[in-house]
Design a protein around this motif. Structure first.
Motif, PDB file in Angstrom:
ATOM      1  N   UNK A   1     -25.384 -75.597  -4.121  1.00 35.49           N
ATOM      2  CA  UNK A   1     -26.344 -75.249  -5.158  1.00 35.49           C
ATOM      3  C   UNK A   1     -27.776 -75.619  -4.789  1.00 35.49           C
ATOM      4  N   UNK A   2     -27.964 -76.190  -3.618  1.00 36.64           N
ATOM      5  CA  UNK A   2     -29.296 -76.531  -3.129  1.00 36.64           C
ATOM      6  C   UNK A   2     -29.913 -75.337  -2.407  1.00 36.64           C
ATOM      7  N   UNK A   3     -31.139 -74.971  -2.772  1.00 39.81           N
ATOM      8  CA  UNK A   3     -31.803 -73.850  -2.109  1.00 39.81           C
ATOM      9  C   UNK A   3     -31.971 -74.093  -0.616  1.00 39.81           C
ATOM     10  N   UNK A   4     -32.288 -75.331  -0.238  1.00 40.90           N
ATOM     11  CA  UNK A   4     -32.478 -75.607   1.189  1.00 40.90           C
ATOM     12  C   UNK A   4     -31.151 -75.532   1.945  1.00 40.90           C
ATOM     13  N   UNK A   5     -30.073 -75.898   1.300  1.00 39.45           N
ATOM     14  CA  UNK A   5     -28.754 -75.720   1.913  1.00 39.45           C
ATOM     15  C   UNK A   5     -28.423 -74.236   2.034  1.00 39.45           C
TER      16      UNK A   5
ATOM     17  N   UNK B   1     -27.316 -57.993   1.500  1.00 44.66           N
ATOM     18  CA  UNK B   1     -27.248 -58.581   2.834  1.00 44.66           C
ATOM     19  C   UNK B   1     -25.975 -59.400   2.963  1.00 44.66           C
ATOM     20  N   UNK B   2     -25.209 -59.153   4.025  1.00 46.59           N
ATOM     21  CA  UNK B   2     -23.915 -59.810   4.186  1.00 46.59           C
ATOM     22  C   UNK B   2     -23.978 -61.321   4.158  1.00 46.59           C
ATOM     23  N   UNK B   3     -24.987 -61.900   4.811  1.00 46.15           N
ATOM     24  CA  UNK B   3     -25.102 -63.362   4.850  1.00 46.15           C
ATOM     25  C   UNK B   3     -25.311 -63.925   3.450  1.00 46.15           C
ATOM     26  N   UNK B   4     -26.137 -63.238   2.636  1.00 45.56           N
ATOM     27  CA  UNK B   4     -26.359 -63.723   1.273  1.00 45.56           C
ATOM     28  C   UNK B   4     -25.089 -63.585   0.426  1.00 45.56           C
ATOM     29  N   UNK B   5     -24.352 -62.514   0.602  1.00 47.23           N
ATOM     30  CA  UNK B   5     -23.109 -62.332  -0.153  1.00 47.23           C
ATOM     31  C   UNK B   5     -22.153 -63.489   0.119  1.00 47.23           C
TER      32      UNK B   5
ATOM     33  N   UNK C   1     -20.052 -68.992  -2.188  1.00 42.20           N
ATOM     34  CA  UNK C   1     -20.004 -70.463  -2.225  1.00 42.20           C
ATOM     35  C   UNK C   1     -20.694 -70.997  -3.475  1.00 42.20           C
ATOM     36  N   UNK C   2     -21.799 -70.359  -3.861  1.00 43.20           N
ATOM     37  CA  UNK C   2     -22.511 -70.778  -5.061  1.00 43.20           C
ATOM     38  C   UNK C   2     -21.616 -70.630  -6.286  1.00 43.20           C
ATOM     39  N   UNK C   3     -20.908 -69.522  -6.359  1.00 43.50           N
ATOM     40  CA  UNK C   3     -20.026 -69.274  -7.496  1.00 43.50           C
ATOM     41  C   UNK C   3     -18.923 -70.324  -7.576  1.00 43.50           C
TER      42      UNK C   3
ATOM     43  N   UNK D   1     -18.732 -77.263 -11.706  1.00 44.25           N
ATOM     44  CA  UNK D   1     -19.640 -78.136 -12.464  1.00 44.25           C
ATOM     45  C   UNK D   1     -19.499 -77.812 -13.953  1.00 44.25           C
ATOM     46  N   UNK D   2     -19.185 -78.792 -14.735  1.00 42.17           N
ATOM     47  CA  UNK D   2     -18.999 -78.574 -16.168  1.00 42.17           C
ATOM     48  C   UNK D   2     -19.961 -79.396 -17.021  1.00 42.17           C
ATOM     49  N   UNK D   3     -20.880 -80.118 -16.379  1.00 39.99           N
ATOM     50  CA  UNK D   3     -21.762 -81.024 -17.127  1.00 39.99           C
ATOM     51  C   UNK D   3     -23.151 -80.451 -17.346  1.00 39.99           C
ATOM     52  N   UNK D   4     -23.314 -79.143 -17.131  1.00 39.96           N
ATOM     53  CA  UNK D   4     -24.598 -78.522 -17.431  1.00 39.96           C
ATOM     54  C   UNK D   4     -25.471 -78.328 -16.211  1.00 39.96           C
TER      55      UNK D   4
END
Length: 215
Positions: free
Chosen positions: A8-12, A190-194, A199-201, A207-210
């Protein structure tokens, strides 16, 4: 190689895009920085605790997303070349990578922090929104004559920009920026973003705490 990161980190996400673009093999080491045990375990081997972190095949530890991407671009000849070989083109890519990190991603993080803490500071919110919109105008102008941010080819600068605009879709009116809106739709395919989005999903479902902002 091993990549220590949080999805969930943009830099990651920026580094993950680059790795998938390079078709590079790596061992994923997901660190949940909100979990005390996971964070403590990671800090035992890397005291600063900053993510993302790449452990190279030689055992060297490389922090900072742009440094990691430059390393893998030099290390792997497969896939997309993320930093052009021509000096002036490479300088342009590095410049916009820094602009995105400093003037977009970091400012967006400050805005997200205000939201997460529910701080009633409309003046500061408006100031940050104005700064972000100025950067969006600059990026939109850059994209008017370019397919990707710095030309016809996908680069390090795109690895930096895509995670930002994907998180900004709901808060900012990106459709008012014609070139950025076009860019957003092509980036979504873009395949890499997909791959990163999957992973983001998965991480988001865990995460259930908001909402918790991560730069």
């Amino acid at each position: 190689m091993e990549l220590f990161y949080y999805p969930l980190s943009r830099y990651s996400q920026k580094v993950l895009i680059a790795l998938y673009e390079k078709q590079a093999n790596f061992y994923p080491r997901v660190i949940d920085i909100h979990d005390p045990f996971s964070r403590q375990q990671f800090k035992a081997s890397y005291p600063t605790g900053k993510l993302p972190l790449l452990k190279t095949r030689a055992g060297e530890l490389l922090p900072e997303s742009s440094i990691i991407i430059e390393y893998i671009d030099n290390e792997f000849s497969t896939g997309t070349q993320l930093i052009p070989t021509h000096p002036s083109q490479a300088l342009d890519v590095r410049l916009f990578d820094r602009i995105i990190d400093n003037d977009l991603s970091n400012q967006l993080f400050k805005l997200e922090q205000l939201q997460a803490r529910q701080l009633d500071d409309p003046l500061q919110v408006k100031h940050l929104e104005n700064e972000i919109n100025q950067t969006l105008h600059q990026l939109n102008n850059k994209l008017t004559d370019n397919h990707w941010l710095c030309g016809d080819s996908f680069t390090l600068a795109d690895c930096a920009l895509i995670p930002c605009i994907m998180q900004m879709r709901r808060r900012f009116k990106l459709y008012e920026f014609d070139a950025l809106d076009r860019y957003l739709h092509q980036a979504e395919l873009r395949g890499a973003w997909i791959q990163v989005e999957e992973e983001i999903a998965l991480a988001g479902n865990a995460i259930s705490s908001g909402f918790r902002p991560i730069p």
